[in-house]
Write a protein that holds these residues in place. Sequence first.
Motif, PDB file in Angstrom:
ATOM      1  N   ARG A 102       0.845  -1.192   0.000  1.00 30.85           N
ATOM      2  CA  ARG A 102       0.000   0.000   0.000  1.00 30.85           C
ATOM      3  C   ARG A 102       0.878   1.239   0.000  1.00 30.85           C
ATOM      4  NH1 ARG A 102      -4.550   0.161   4.455  1.00 30.85           N
ATOM      5  NH2 ARG A 102      -5.162  -1.662   3.275  1.00 30.85           N
ATOM      6  N   ILE A 103       0.665   2.121  -0.992  1.00 34.50           N
ATOM      7  CA  ILE A 103       1.530   3.294  -1.111  1.00 34.50           C
ATOM      8  C   ILE A 103       0.795   4.607  -0.895  1.00 34.50           C
ATOM      9  CG2 ILE A 103       3.204   2.165  -2.594  1.00 34.50           C
ATOM     10  CD1 ILE A 103       1.938   3.654  -4.975  1.00 34.50           C
ATOM     11  N   GLY A 104      -0.527   4.637  -1.012  1.00 30.55           N
ATOM     12  CA  GLY A 104      -1.245   5.896  -0.838  1.00 30.55           C
ATOM     13  C   GLY A 104      -2.728   5.763  -1.100  1.00 30.55           C
ATOM     14  N   LYS A 105      -3.363   6.926  -1.331  1.00 34.51           N
ATOM     15  CA  LYS A 105      -4.805   6.986  -1.582  1.00 34.51           C
ATOM     16  C   LYS A 105      -5.088   7.916  -2.749  1.00 34.51           C
ATOM     17  CE  LYS A 105      -6.453   6.344   3.118  1.00 34.51           C
ATOM     18  NZ  LYS A 105      -7.289   6.919   4.170  1.00 34.51           N
ATOM     19  N   ILE A 106      -6.203   7.658  -3.436  1.00 32.00           N
ATOM     20  CA  ILE A 106      -6.676   8.560  -4.493  1.00 32.00           C
ATOM     21  C   ILE A 106      -7.313   9.765  -3.817  1.00 32.00           C
ATOM     22  CG2 ILE A 106      -8.284   8.842  -6.403  1.00 32.00           C
ATOM     23  CD1 ILE A 106      -8.060   5.822  -6.881  1.00 32.00           C
TER      24      ILE A 106
END
Length: 83
Positions: free
Chosen positions: A43-47
């Motif tokens: 997991r690297i981030g969010k939209i």
Amino acid sequence: MKRLGTVLHALGDATLIVRGDDKRPKGDKPRMNSFVMDKTVKRIGKITSYFGPVENPYYIVKLDSRGNAQEVRRYLNERIYVQ
């Protein structure tokens, strides 16, 4: 896990601009705040936002951890995925 698109640009040390993959069906768009992962399923981030044409939008992804510019640039031209 579905393919989100290809990273085009890295802005600063915590934001990516992603070109969405080819046309998706109308109801198959990822939601805001969906988790984004790299090819290792990390997991690297969010939209955080999207813009552009409705059929093939661009997405803004805010990374979870702030790294230096070299760490962020490793995602350039890589495919990323959405959960």
